[in-house]
Design a protein around this motif. Structure first.
Motif, PDB file in Angstrom:
ATOM      1  N   ILE A   2      -8.327  -2.993   9.496  1.00  0.00           N
ATOM      2  CA  ILE A   2      -8.906  -3.808   8.225  1.00  0.00           C
ATOM      3  C   ILE A   2      -8.714  -2.947   7.465  1.00  0.00           C
ATOM      4  N   GLN A   3      -8.659  -2.191   6.970  1.00  0.00           N
ATOM      5  CA  GLN A   3      -9.349  -0.647   5.861  1.00  0.00           C
ATOM      6  C   GLN A   3      -8.141  -0.201   5.351  1.00  0.00           C
ATOM      7  N   GLN A   4      -6.862  -0.771   6.041  1.00  0.00           N
ATOM      8  CA  GLN A   4      -5.450  -0.227   5.235  1.00  0.00           C
ATOM      9  C   GLN A   4      -4.872  -1.724   4.358  1.00  0.00           C
ATOM     10  N   PHE A   5      -5.037  -3.090   4.618  1.00  0.00           N
ATOM     11  CA  PHE A   5      -5.354  -3.817   4.220  1.00  0.00           C
ATOM     12  C   PHE A   5      -5.333  -4.082   2.597  1.00  0.00           C
ATOM     13  N   ASN A   6      -6.499  -3.231   2.648  1.00  0.00           N
ATOM     14  CA  ASN A   6      -6.766  -4.037   0.522  1.00  0.00           C
ATOM     15  C   ASN A   6      -6.473  -2.247   0.487  1.00  0.00           C
ATOM     16  N   GLY A   7      -5.598  -1.576   0.816  1.00  0.00           N
ATOM     17  CA  GLY A   7      -5.666   0.216   0.229  1.00  0.00           C
ATOM     18  C   GLY A   7      -6.936   0.703   0.465  1.00  0.00           C
ATOM     19  N   LEU A   8      -7.754   0.470   0.584  1.00  0.00           N
ATOM     20  CA  LEU A   8      -8.901   1.895   1.421  1.00  0.00           C
ATOM     21  C   LEU A   8      -8.715   2.701   2.434  1.00  0.00           C
ATOM     22  N   LEU A   9      -7.984   2.681   2.687  1.00  0.00           N
ATOM     23  CA  LEU A   9      -6.710   3.471   3.648  1.00  0.00           C
ATOM     24  C   LEU A   9      -5.596   3.753   3.392  1.00  0.00           C
ATOM     25  N   ARG A  10      -5.012   4.703   3.277  1.00  0.00           N
ATOM     26  CA  ARG A  10      -3.588   4.728   3.039  1.00  0.00           C
ATOM     27  C   ARG A  10      -2.568   5.141   4.457  1.00  0.00           C
ATOM     28  N   PRO A  11      -1.693   3.910   5.324  1.00  0.00           N
ATOM     29  CA  PRO A  11      -1.634   4.269   6.669  1.00  0.00           C
ATOM     30  C   PRO A  11      -0.902   5.986   6.136  1.00  0.00           C
ATOM     31  N   THR A  12      -0.585   6.320   8.265  1.00  0.00           N
ATOM     32  CA  THR A  12      -0.305   7.774   7.674  1.00  0.00           C
ATOM     33  C   THR A  12       0.714   7.870   7.911  1.00  0.00           C
ATOM     34  N   SER A  13       1.207   6.691   8.637  1.00  0.00           N
ATOM     35  CA  SER A  13       3.234   6.010   8.230  1.00  0.00           C
ATOM     36  C   SER A  13       2.871   4.954   8.532  1.00  0.00           C
ATOM     37  N   GLY A  14       4.042   3.495   7.751  1.00  0.00           N
ATOM     38  CA  GLY A  14       4.267   2.528   8.258  1.00  0.00           C
ATOM     39  C   GLY A  14       3.269   1.972   6.688  1.00  0.00           C
ATOM     40  N   THR A  15       4.049   0.921   6.741  1.00  0.00           N
ATOM     41  CA  THR A  15       3.553  -0.048   5.196  1.00  0.00           C
ATOM     42  C   THR A  15       3.140  -1.581   6.004  1.00  0.00           C
ATOM     43  N   VAL A  16       1.892  -1.463   5.015  1.00  0.00           N
ATOM     44  CA  VAL A  16       1.390  -2.678   5.219  1.00  0.00           C
ATOM     45  C   VAL A  16       2.003  -3.572   3.715  1.00  0.00           C
ATOM     46  N   LEU A  17       2.617  -4.838   4.094  1.00  0.00           N
ATOM     47  CA  LEU A  17       2.712  -5.494   2.832  1.00  0.00           C
ATOM     48  C   LEU A  17       2.039  -6.900   2.333  1.00  0.00           C
ATOM     49  N   LEU A  18       1.700  -7.104   1.254  1.00  0.00           N
ATOM     50  CA  LEU A  18       1.271  -8.131   0.463  1.00  0.00           C
ATOM     51  C   LEU A  18       2.064  -9.148  -0.522  1.00  0.00           C
ATOM     52  N   ASP A  19       2.247 -10.128   0.154  1.00  0.00           N
ATOM     53  CA  ASP A  19       3.608 -10.967  -0.024  1.00  0.00           C
ATOM     54  C   ASP A  19       4.812 -10.286  -0.479  1.00  0.00           C
ATOM     55  N   GLY A  20       4.874  -9.432   0.629  1.00  0.00           N
ATOM     56  CA  GLY A  20       6.863  -8.977   0.926  1.00  0.00           C
ATOM     57  C   GLY A  20       6.979  -7.761  -0.129  1.00  0.00           C
ATOM     58  N   LYS A  21       5.799  -7.475  -0.546  1.00  0.00           N
ATOM     59  CA  LYS A  21       6.030  -6.333  -1.086  1.00  0.00           C
ATOM     60  C   LYS A  21       4.733  -4.988  -1.165  1.00  0.00           C
ATOM     61  N   ASP A  22       5.058  -3.658  -0.585  1.00  0.00           N
ATOM     62  CA  ASP A  22       4.206  -3.141  -0.217  1.00  0.00           C
ATOM     63  C   ASP A  22       3.396  -2.307  -0.900  1.00  0.00           C
ATOM     64  N   ILE A  23       2.245  -2.705  -0.474  1.00  0.00           N
ATOM     65  CA  ILE A  23       0.909  -2.286  -1.314  1.00  0.00           C
ATOM     66  C   ILE A  23       0.947  -0.821  -1.710  1.00  0.00           C
ATOM     67  N   TRP A  24       1.468   0.203  -1.784  1.00  0.00           N
ATOM     68  CA  TRP A  24       1.118   1.630  -1.915  1.00  0.00           C
ATOM     69  C   TRP A  24       2.780   1.857  -2.721  1.00  0.00           C
ATOM     70  N   ALA A  25       3.989   0.807  -2.726  1.00  0.00           N
ATOM     71  CA  ALA A  25       4.936   0.993  -3.714  1.00  0.00           C
ATOM     72  C   ALA A  25       4.110   1.775  -4.857  1.00  0.00           C
ATOM     73  N   GLU A  26       3.221   1.247  -5.804  1.00  0.00           N
ATOM     74  CA  GLU A  26       3.005   1.918  -7.102  1.00  0.00           C
ATOM     75  C   GLU A  26       1.420   1.707  -6.484  1.00  0.00           C
ATOM     76  N   PRO A  27       0.948   3.699  -6.435  1.00  0.00           N
ATOM     77  CA  PRO A  27      -0.236   3.902  -6.217  1.00  0.00           C
ATOM     78  C   PRO A  27      -0.995   3.189  -7.631  1.00  0.00           C
ATOM     79  N   LYS A  28      -0.614   3.176  -8.490  1.00  0.00           N
ATOM     80  CA  LYS A  28      -1.504   2.751 -10.140  1.00  0.00           C
ATOM     81  C   LYS A  28      -2.783   1.440  -9.171  1.00  0.00           C
ATOM     82  N   LYS A  29      -1.197   0.880  -8.994  1.00  0.00           N
ATOM     83  CA  LYS A  29      -2.305  -0.500  -9.152  1.00  0.00           C
ATOM     84  C   LYS A  29      -2.849  -1.059  -7.268  1.00  0.00           C
ATOM     85  N   ILE A  30      -3.128  -0.270  -6.982  1.00  0.00           N
ATOM     86  CA  ILE A  30      -4.209  -0.364  -5.624  1.00  0.00           C
ATOM     87  C   ILE A  30      -4.909  -1.224  -6.047  1.00  0.00           C
TER      88      ILE A  30
END
Ligand code: ADP
Length: 274
Positions: free
Chosen positions: A51-79
């Motif tokens: 769950i801590q990866q769902f809001n960007g508190l932890l950044r995945p080692t690999s793989g992705t979390v998509l929020l509304d279809g968009k990788d939450i780490w696509a733009e790290p400044k917007k975390i």
């Protein structure tokens, strides 16, 4: 469309050290907007890390979390924006209260979102109502409140940010049975009014039975099951092999509720059987 989706989501602690541990292991799941998801699994199964990866508190080692279809780490400044949209209530959140008054404490989150003061106050007061905090408590110091009230202040502080996804990690831990029932029904009511997405992590099968549309079972970092509440509870033997047990009464409760009986019917039956 799914609000949260994970693709081969993997998180490893201490990579390259003797303590290396893959806590979340290639998890693929999809959560629809408005669902109420229960998350269970024995201690160490990877629930918190997931769950801590769902809001960007932890950044995945690999793989992705998509929020509304968009990788939450696509733009790290917007975390930061992701953290406003995916609200997280940690275990024993009352330990994080610090403002002079209850109202200020609940306002802390929304006041960091660039909102007008009137909007901040409205959100804080609405959130206080959702968790059943009486008007006269709002000007008190949070430290004068009872344990259950402090817990509700902390939850209101996250609700006041009006998150699209609300994640609650063991919100009823340490409360007495009555406090637990009241808080759970407030969360259910909030979900019914706002229609947002809720993830409830709990050790309590009863809490999950009363609330969740679907259950995610974590085991050894994997998503072992992700299905409707009734269907998961029907797989008792498999759950027991994962160190989880579903009491008979909980199965009955879940069936009654998912078949559309009001919560009160199930609870009256539960009390009669006890
Ligand atoms: P749960 O929430 O289901 O109890 P966690 O996600 O906390 O599970 O833990 C999953 C695994 O990751 C466990 O084996 C735990 O010991 C390990 N772990 C958790 N946090 C850390 C950490 N900060 N450093 C190293 N290992 C950790």
């Amino acid at each position: 469309m799914a609000i949260i989706e994970t693709k081969d989501l993997t998180y490893t602690y201490g990579t390259g050290t003797p303590f290396e541990k893959t806590a979340v292991d290639h998890v693929n799941l999809s959560i629809e907007q408005g669902e109420f998801i229960g998350v269970i699994g024995h201690t160490g199964s990877g629930k918190s890390t997931l769950i801590q990866q769902f809001n960007g508190l932890l950044r995945p080692t690999s793989g992705t979390v998509l929020l509304d279809g968009k990788d939450i780490w696509a733009e790290p400044k917007k975390i930061r924006e992701v953290r406003f949209r995916v609200g997280m209530v940690f275990q024993y959140p009352e330990h994080q209260l610090f403002e002079e008054t209850v109202l200020k404490d609940i306002s802390f989150g929304p006041s960091n979102m660039g909102l007008e003061p009137a909007e901040i106050e409205k959100r804080a007061r609405d959130a206080a109502k959702f968790v059943g905090l009486r008007e006269e408590l709002l000007e008190k110091s949070p430290f004068e409140l009872s344990g259950g009230e402090k817990r509700r202040v902390a939850i209101a502080g996250v609700i006041a940010m009006d998150p699209d996804v609300l994640i609650l990690d063991e919100p009823t831990a340490g409360l007495d049975p009555r406090g637990r029932d009241v808080l759970l029904s407030q969360i259910v009511n909030y979900h019914e009014v706002r229609h947002n997405t809720i993830l409830l992590v709990s050790h309590s099968m009863e809490d999950i039975a009363r609330t969740a549309d679907r259950i995610l079972v974590m085991n050894g970092g994997k998503a072992a099951m992700f299905d409707e509440t009734k269907k998961v509870f029907a797989r008792g033997e498999e759950l027991e092999r994962m160190g989880l047990r579903v009491p008979q009464i909980t199965k009955i409760l879940a069936m009654l509720q998912k078949d559309g009986y009001p919560v009160e019917t199930a609870l009256t039956l539960e009390q009669a059987i006890r």
